[in-house]
Design a protein around this motif. Structure first.
Motif, PDB file in Angstrom:
ATOM      1  N   THR A  66      43.658  36.356  51.674  1.00 23.19           N
ATOM      2  CA  THR A  66      44.692  35.345  51.887  1.00 23.19           C
ATOM      3  C   THR A  66      44.239  34.478  53.052  1.00 23.19           C
ATOM      4  O   THR A  66      43.648  34.967  54.021  1.00 23.19           O
ATOM      5  N   ILE A  67      44.475  33.202  52.947  1.00 26.27           N
ATOM      6  CA  ILE A  67      44.196  32.270  54.044  1.00 26.27           C
ATOM      7  C   ILE A  67      45.431  31.406  54.210  1.00 26.27           C
ATOM      8  O   ILE A  67      45.709  30.542  53.363  1.00 26.27           O
ATOM      9  N   GLY A  68      46.198  31.653  55.264  1.00 29.76           N
ATOM     10  CA  GLY A  68      47.455  30.933  55.415  1.00 29.76           C
ATOM     11  C   GLY A  68      48.360  31.260  54.249  1.00 29.76           C
ATOM     12  O   GLY A  68      48.697  32.417  53.995  1.00 29.76           O
ATOM     13  N   ASP A  69      48.769  30.216  53.521  1.00 25.41           N
ATOM     14  CA  ASP A  69      49.630  30.433  52.361  1.00 25.41           C
ATOM     15  C   ASP A  69      48.824  30.541  51.073  1.00 25.41           C
ATOM     16  O   ASP A  69      49.406  30.600  49.989  1.00 25.41           O
ATOM     17  N   ALA A  70      47.486  30.543  51.168  1.00 24.41           N
ATOM     18  CA  ALA A  70      46.641  30.645  49.974  1.00 24.41           C
ATOM     19  C   ALA A  70      46.384  32.111  49.636  1.00 24.41           C
ATOM     20  O   ALA A  70      46.215  32.951  50.525  1.00 24.41           O
ATOM     21  N   TYR A  71      46.338  32.395  48.345  1.00 22.76           N
ATOM     22  CA  TYR A  71      46.157  33.762  47.860  1.00 22.76           C
ATOM     23  C   TYR A  71      45.106  33.722  46.751  1.00 22.76           C
ATOM     24  O   TYR A  71      45.181  32.906  45.831  1.00 22.76           O
ATOM     25  N   MET A  72      44.100  34.608  46.854  1.00 27.40           N
ATOM     26  CA  MET A  72      43.040  34.677  45.853  1.00 27.40           C
ATOM     27  C   MET A  72      42.961  36.091  45.297  1.00 27.40           C
ATOM     28  O   MET A  72      42.941  37.068  46.041  1.00 27.40           O
ATOM     29  N   ALA A  73      42.924  36.191  43.977  1.00 25.83           N
ATOM     30  CA  ALA A  73      42.759  37.480  43.306  1.00 25.83           C
ATOM     31  C   ALA A  73      41.747  37.305  42.180  1.00 25.83           C
ATOM     32  O   ALA A  73      41.450  36.191  41.747  1.00 25.83           O
ATOM     33  N   VAL A  74      41.219  38.445  41.709  1.00 31.05           N
ATOM     34  CA  VAL A  74      40.171  38.393  40.695  1.00 31.05           C
ATOM     35  C   VAL A  74      40.302  39.592  39.782  1.00 31.05           C
ATOM     36  O   VAL A  74      40.773  40.661  40.189  1.00 31.05           O
ATOM     37  N   SER A  75      39.901  39.416  38.540  1.00 30.17           N
ATOM     38  CA  SER A  75      39.780  40.519  37.592  1.00 30.17           C
ATOM     39  C   SER A  75      38.336  40.524  37.090  1.00 30.17           C
ATOM     40  O   SER A  75      37.775  39.470  36.806  1.00 30.17           O
ATOM     41  N   GLY A  76      37.747  41.720  37.002  1.00 32.80           N
ATOM     42  CA  GLY A  76      36.362  41.823  36.556  1.00 32.80           C
ATOM     43  C   GLY A  76      35.382  42.087  37.659  1.00 32.80           C
ATOM     44  O   GLY A  76      34.171  42.086  37.443  1.00 32.80           O
ATOM     45  N   ILE A  77      35.853  42.309  38.858  1.00 36.07           N
ATOM     46  CA  ILE A  77      35.008  42.662  39.996  1.00 36.07           C
ATOM     47  C   ILE A  77      35.568  43.933  40.613  1.00 36.07           C
ATOM     48  O   ILE A  77      36.750  43.970  40.963  1.00 36.07           O
ATOM     49  N   PRO A  78      34.751  44.958  40.745  1.00 35.16           N
ATOM     50  CA  PRO A  78      33.316  45.025  40.454  1.00 35.16           C
ATOM     51  C   PRO A  78      33.001  45.553  39.055  1.00 35.16           C
ATOM     52  O   PRO A  78      31.836  45.736  38.737  1.00 35.16           O
ATOM     53  N   ASP A  79      34.025  45.814  38.238  1.00 33.07           N
ATOM     54  CA  ASP A  79      33.793  46.387  36.904  1.00 33.07           C
ATOM     55  C   ASP A  79      34.289  45.414  35.841  1.00 33.07           C
ATOM     56  O   ASP A  79      35.482  45.382  35.527  1.00 33.07           O
ATOM     57  N   PRO A  80      33.387  44.617  35.258  1.00 31.63           N
ATOM     58  CA  PRO A  80      33.795  43.639  34.244  1.00 31.63           C
ATOM     59  C   PRO A  80      34.310  44.327  32.986  1.00 31.63           C
ATOM     60  O   PRO A  80      33.914  45.445  32.655  1.00 31.63           O
ATOM     61  N   SER A  81      35.203  43.629  32.274  1.00 33.32           N
ATOM     62  CA  SER A  81      35.695  44.114  30.992  1.00 33.32           C
ATOM     63  C   SER A  81      36.058  42.911  30.127  1.00 33.32           C
ATOM     64  O   SER A  81      36.267  41.808  30.651  1.00 33.32           O
ATOM     65  N   PRO A  82      36.161  43.083  28.809  1.00 35.22           N
ATOM     66  CA  PRO A  82      36.533  41.963  27.925  1.00 35.22           C
ATOM     67  C   PRO A  82      37.947  41.439  28.179  1.00 35.22           C
ATOM     68  O   PRO A  82      38.299  40.352  27.708  1.00 35.22           O
ATOM     69  N   ASP A  83      38.775  42.206  28.884  1.00 35.79           N
ATOM     70  CA  ASP A  83      40.173  41.827  29.090  1.00 35.79           C
ATOM     71  C   ASP A  83      40.409  41.083  30.397  1.00 35.79           C
ATOM     72  O   ASP A  83      41.570  40.839  30.767  1.00 35.79           O
ATOM     73  N   ASP A  84      39.362  40.710  31.121  1.00 36.00           N
ATOM     74  CA  ASP A  84      39.547  40.139  32.456  1.00 36.00           C
ATOM     75  C   ASP A  84      40.340  38.837  32.426  1.00 36.00           C
ATOM     76  O   ASP A  84      41.251  38.637  33.235  1.00 36.00           O
ATOM     77  N   THR A  85      40.021  37.928  31.476  1.00 33.96           N
ATOM     78  CA  THR A  85      40.757  36.657  31.422  1.00 33.96           C
ATOM     79  C   THR A  85      42.209  36.895  31.025  1.00 33.96           C
ATOM     80  O   THR A  85      43.133  36.268  31.577  1.00 33.96           O
ATOM     81  N   ARG A  86      42.442  37.795  30.060  1.00 31.66           N
ATOM     82  CA  ARG A  86      43.805  38.138  29.673  1.00 31.66           C
ATOM     83  C   ARG A  86      44.566  38.724  30.863  1.00 31.66           C
ATOM     84  O   ARG A  86      45.740  38.388  31.092  1.00 31.66           O
TER      85      ARG A  86
END
Length: 378
Positions: free
Chosen positions: A233-253
Motif C-alpha cells: 500500500t502507498i498512501g491510499d493506493a492498494y496493489m494485489a496480485v494473483s499468480g505470484i509466486p505460484d501461477p495458475s490458469p485461474d489467476d485472471t478470474r
C-alpha cells in the motif's frame, strides 16, 4: 627365646593393637560422613561419630531416636525396603551455626555377632544442591530466553509474511537471499480512492487513517479468500496480485473476483457510514518481475509491463468502477459481465480497447461511467 624376649614381643603386639584401634577411632571421628548405629526395634541411636553429633545433637534427655532427626520417616516403608536387602534413602535439612545443611541419608541393615543393627550414613550434599539449584535456575532462564526468542522469531515471521509471499520468505530464510523471478501471466490489481487528498486535508486525520486501515484490512481478507497476495500500500493506493509466486490458469478470474468483491464491499459500507469512500480499480494480466528490494528495510515488490498497464487501467476507471484492457477481457469474457468503453490512448501502450467489469453471476455492481473527469483527480 628368653622370657624377656617373649614379654617384649607381647608388649609390642599389645602396643600395635592399641595403635590400630586408635587409628580406626580417629578415622571414624574425622570422616566427612556422619555415621550412626540405630537399634532396629526402638530406633534409638546407640552410637554415632562426631560428624553425626554435629548435625543431630542429642535431645535434652540425652537420647536421640531416628524419628527425632527424621520426623517424616515412614517406618513401614523403610522396613519393607530393608527386608528386600536394599538401602533406604531419604533427605534431611539441618542448621549448623545458623546455616542450612542438606543431608543425603542412607539406612541399611547389618548383623554384628548375631545382633541386627541399622547403619545410618549421612552425607553433606549442600554443594550438590546448590549446583543443582544453579543448573535448574540456568535451565529455567535458558528456557525462558528460548521462549522469548521463539516469540520474537514468530513476530518477525508474521511481519515478513505481511510484506512478501511465503515461498519467497522461505527462500530468504533458508539462503539469506532471494532470486528475482519473472512471471509471464501475473494478474495485477491497482486501486486508489477518488478525492483522498482533499479528504485527508479537510477532515479528521486520525479517524480518516483508521477508516483507511479498516478498508485495507477488509481488502486483505478478500485477496486471501481468492488465493492472492497483497503486495503493498502507498498512501491510499492498494496493489494485489494473483499468480505470484505460484501461477495458475485461474489467476485472471481470481483477480476479477477480488476486484468485484472489493468494489461491492466499499459500496455496501458507504450505505451505513457518513464518510463516503469511492475506489477506482484497474486490473491487467501480463509479465512482471517479483523480487525483494532494500537492504535495511525489506520490501517485496513487482515491476514490469503487467504492473504499468494495471496502473493505466486504474487511471481510466471512474469512482466505484473496474477497468481492464482487451487482452485481459479475452481471458475471462465468458465468465463475467462487461461493458465496452471503446478505444482509448494508453500512455506507453498505444491505443487499447477498454472494458468495464460490471459483475458476475454472484456479484452485480451499480457502476458509474467509467471515464473519470477532472473532478475525480486527487
Amino acid at each position: 627365646m628368653t622370657v624377656e624376649e617373649d614379654e617384649a614381643a607381647e608388649e609390642a603386639e599389645d602396643r600395635s593393637g592399641l595403635d590400630f584401634e586408635r587409628f580406626n577411632e580417629l578415622l571414624l571421628e574425622s570422616a566427612g560422613v556422619g555415621l550412626a548405629i540405630v537399634h532396629p526395634e526402638t530406633l534409638d541411636v546407640t552410637f554415632c561419630n562426631r560428624r553425626f553429633s554435629e548435625w543431630f545433637p542429642n535431645a535434652p534427655d540425652g537420647r536421640l531416636g531416628l524419628r527425632d532427626f527424621l520426623p517424616n520417616l515412614d517406618p513401614q516403608r523403610m522396613a519393607a525396603r530393608l527386608e528386600e536387602d536394599r538401602p533406604f534413602r531419604t533427605e534431611a535439612e539441618v542448621r549448623v551455626r545458623n546455616r542450612p545443611v542438606n543431608l543425603a541419608i542412607q539406612i541399611s541393615r547389618t548383623v554384628q555377632e548375631g545382633v541386627p543393627l541399622l547403619i545410618v550414613e549421612s552425607q553433606n550434599v549442600s554443594k550438590i544442591k546448590e549446583l543443582e539449584y544453579m543448573v535448574e535456575s540456568y535451565s529455567r532462564m535458558v528456557e525462558k530466553h528460548t521462549r522469548e526468542v521463539q516469540k520474537e522469531e514468530e513476530r518477525v515471521e508474521r511481519l515478513l509474511l505481511n510484506i512478501m509471499p511465503k515461498t519467497v520468505y522461505d527462500e530468504w530464510k533458508q539462503f539469506g537471499v532471494t532470486t528475482p523471478r519473472r512471471f509471464d501471466d501475473a494478474a495485477v490489481l491497482m486501486l486508489d480512492f477518488a478525492g483522498f487528498t482533499d479528504m485527508a486535508v479537510s477532515q479528521d486525520p486520525p479517524a480518516l487513517i483508521a477508516e483507511l486501515n479498516d478498508l485495507f484490512t477488509a481488502f486483505d481478507r478478500i485477496v486471501e479468500q481468492y488465493g492472492g497476495e497483497r503486495i503493498k500500500t502507498i498512501g491510499d493506493a492498494y496493489m494485489a496480485v494473483s499468480g505470484i509466486p505460484d501461477p495458475s490458469p485461474d489467476d485472471t478470474r481470481n483477480i476479477a473476483n477480488i476486484a468485484l468483491r472489493i468494489v461491492s464491499y466499499v459500496g455496501r459500507r458507504n450505505t451505513s457510514l457518513a464518510r463516503q469512500w469511492r475506489c477506482r480499480v484497474g486490473i491487467n494480466t501480463g509479465p512482471v518481475i517479483g523480487s525483494i528490494v532494500g537492504i535495511q528495510k525489506y520490501v517485496y515488490d513487482i515491476f514490469g509491463p503487467g504492473v504499468n498497464l494495471a496502473a493505466r487501467m486504474e487511471a481510466l476507471a471512474s469512482p466505484m468502477s473496474i477497468a481492464l484492457n482487451e487482452e485481459t477481457y479475452q481471458r475471462i469474457q465468458g465468465e463475467f459481465r462487461f461493458r465496452d468503453l471503446g478505444e482509448h490512448e494508453v500512455k506507453g501502450f498505444g491505443t487499447q480497447q477498454i472494458y468495464s467489469l460490471e459483475g458476475s453471476e454472484e456479484i452485480g455492481l451499480d457502476l458509474e461511467p467509467t471515464r473519470r473527469g477532472d473532478d475525480d483527480l486527487d
